[in-house]
Design a protein around this motif. Structure first.
Motif, PDB file in Angstrom:
ATOM      1  N   ASP A  67       0.766  -1.358   0.049  1.00 54.18           N
ATOM      2  CA  ASP A  67      -0.016   0.061  -0.213  1.00 54.18           C
ATOM      3  C   ASP A  67       0.860   1.337  -0.108  1.00 54.18           C
ATOM      4  O   ASP A  67       0.314   2.238  -0.607  1.00 54.18           O
ATOM      5  CB  ASP A  67      -0.722   0.196   1.021  1.00 54.18           C
ATOM      6  N   ARG A  68       2.010   1.272   0.464  1.00 55.92           N
ATOM      7  CA  ARG A  68       2.740   2.354   0.846  1.00 55.92           C
ATOM      8  C   ARG A  68       3.748   2.772  -0.501  1.00 55.92           C
ATOM      9  O   ARG A  68       4.336   3.615  -0.755  1.00 55.92           O
ATOM     10  CB  ARG A  68       3.806   2.417   1.850  1.00 55.92           C
ATOM     11  N   CYS A  69       3.879   1.607  -1.434  1.00 56.97           N
ATOM     12  CA  CYS A  69       4.868   1.505  -2.309  1.00 56.97           C
ATOM     13  C   CYS A  69       4.545   2.506  -3.584  1.00 56.97           C
ATOM     14  O   CYS A  69       3.199   2.339  -3.973  1.00 56.97           O
ATOM     15  CB  CYS A  69       4.991   0.162  -2.830  1.00 56.97           C
TER      16      CYS A  69
END
Length: 448
Positions: A67-69
């Motif tokens: 999700d953060r990538c």
């Protein structure tokens, strides 16, 4: 440029007056993935590197990293000093993000049916419907990204389900015997995704299908291995459905159902290339059985089918039939198949309906096999098969089973000649398959 071996071959077709084969020249230019597909590469940008911790629940940290990538980067799973095992509940991929599974790493799907349940309490049970489980890995409305690396994703279909006394595969077999539907999760599902890449990864032991595509535009599978026992029910390898511009290349597949199944139940599937692949146990390289929305522009080139039950297969019936057209098989080696050629419009002879299967503009070129049943079965006199055989060689004891079919022969001819058909005998030696047979690779250095 034509997909024939040379311009001289094409000119020979014209001079010989073989109009049906010559007509194939026009559509063969498009009968494949329309993208410029080349071997992918491993990512150059990594947004997060996660080391294994053994049999813990790794869902939270893997999903958070995805999700953060940022798009264009990869989440890389690596092995700790003496362990490379991750265990996870279902994961959802993000647009542009690649999951990189390192050599020696196994990403294992949890055996808990509750983790996949869609809210009806049916996952891990036998019911009147079989859609009660979410997939282990999903690409939904994503663009770009994929799964790469020399590691493994393990669906654990042969492991006992948490809180149960049987495995996913035993549940599937029991459902078959009892006449119900097993609710088992697919390993990977692509839904309305674009330009997704799978490269070098091994997929094994899915509880249901390994990879299912629905309404996908652009997907590349290159150097992928799929490895599941021959008796694991409903464990198809790769199933492109309602999709276009798909390439499956340099891959190795052995599984308990169709090695590949091209479907068109929810939309047309077209422009598919299947290149330089090797298939072992399984039900064959299939089109169908759902083809009601149409399948077209399929190229199969330089493929071996070694021990599959059916070999080159097109299957449908009046409950789910449609038009299958512009399909070219070019440079195919078959051995140990019960039905090396299996084109059947009455897949389930007991069903009725108005969706009549029609197969036409099918070309087999430079195809060699051993013995077995060669089936070409059109629906009726008004809906015959149209097949051209050009350099098709089988052993003398191979048997043709033909009904409602219109056949033509290219300059390479066919052997043995089907009884009752005035076709040219095969000319010249058959395709030399000796160097084509390779064992299923258990070491990535051999596969790549």
């Amino acid at each position: 440029m034509s997909r024939f071996a040379s311009l001289s071959e094409y000119n020979a077709l014209l001079r010989g007056g073989l109009l049906i084969v010559a007509a194939l020249f026009a559509w063969n230019v498009q009968a494949q993935d329309r993208r410029d597909v080349r071997e992918p590469s491993l990512p150059t940008q990594v947004c997060a590197t996660l080391a294994s911790k053994g049999d813990t629940d790794d869902t939270g940290r893997i999903q958070a990293a995805i999700d953060r990538c940022e798009p264009g980067a990869a989440v890389r799973l690596v092995a700790a000093a003496n362990d490379g095992r991750f265990v996870s509940r279902p994961l959802h991929m993000a647009s542009g993000v690649t999951l990189w599974i390192d050599r020696g790493v196994v990403l294992a799907a949890t055996t808990d049916p509750l983790a996949y349940d869609r809210g009806q309490g049916t996952c891990g049970t036998i019911a009147t419907k079989g859609d009660g489980c979410a997939p282990f890995l999903s690409f939904s409305h994503t663009q770009g990204g994929g799964i790469v690396g020399d590691g493994t994703i393990d669906g654990q279909g042969g492991a006992v389900m948490a809180g149960h006394r049987e495995t996913w595969w035993q549940l599937a077999r029991r459902a078959q015997n009892e006449g119900g539907h097993q609710n088992n999760p697919r390993l990977i599902e692509l839904e309305q995704a674009r330009n997704v890449t799978f490269y070098r990864v091994t997929l094994r032991n899915a509880a249901n299908f390994h990879v299912a595509l629905n309404k996908v535009e652009g997907a590349t599978f290159w150097g992928v291995r799929i490895d599941t026992p021959a008796d694991a029910r409903n464990t198809d390898g790769i199933d492109p459905g309602a999709s276009q511009d798909v390439t499956i290349a340099h891959s190795f597949i052995r599984t308990g159902d169709d090695n590949i199944a091209i479907k068109a139940g929810k939309g047309a599937t077209r422009f598919v290339s299947i290149l330089n692949d090797h298939f072992y146990w399984g039900h064959g390289l299939s089109i169908g059985s759902e083809v009601n929305e149409g399948v077209s522009d399929i190229l199969v080139r330089d493929v071996t089918l070694d021990g599959t039950t059916s070999g080159l297969r097109i299957k449908s019936d009046a409950s789910r039939g449609g038009l299958v057209t512009r399909v070219r098989y070019d440079g195919v080696c078959l051995r140990g198949n019960r039905k090396p050629i299996d084109f059947d419009t009455r897949y389930d002879p007991g069903v009725g309906g108005q969706h009549i299967p029609v197969y036409r503009d099918i070309l087999l070129h430079d195809v060699s096999g051993t013995d077995g049943a060669l089936i070409l079965r059109g629906y009726d006199g008004a809906h015959p098969l149209h097949v051209t055989l050009n350099g098709v060689h089988f052993a003398s004891d191979a048997t043709w089973n033909i009904d409602n079919a219109q056949l033509s022969a290219g300059p390479g001819g066919v052997s043995p000649i089907p009884a009752g058909y005035d076709l040219s005998p095969a000319r010249g030696p058959s395709r030399n398959c000796d160097a084509s047979w390779v064992p299923f690779p258990t070491d990535h250095t051999k596969a790549h």
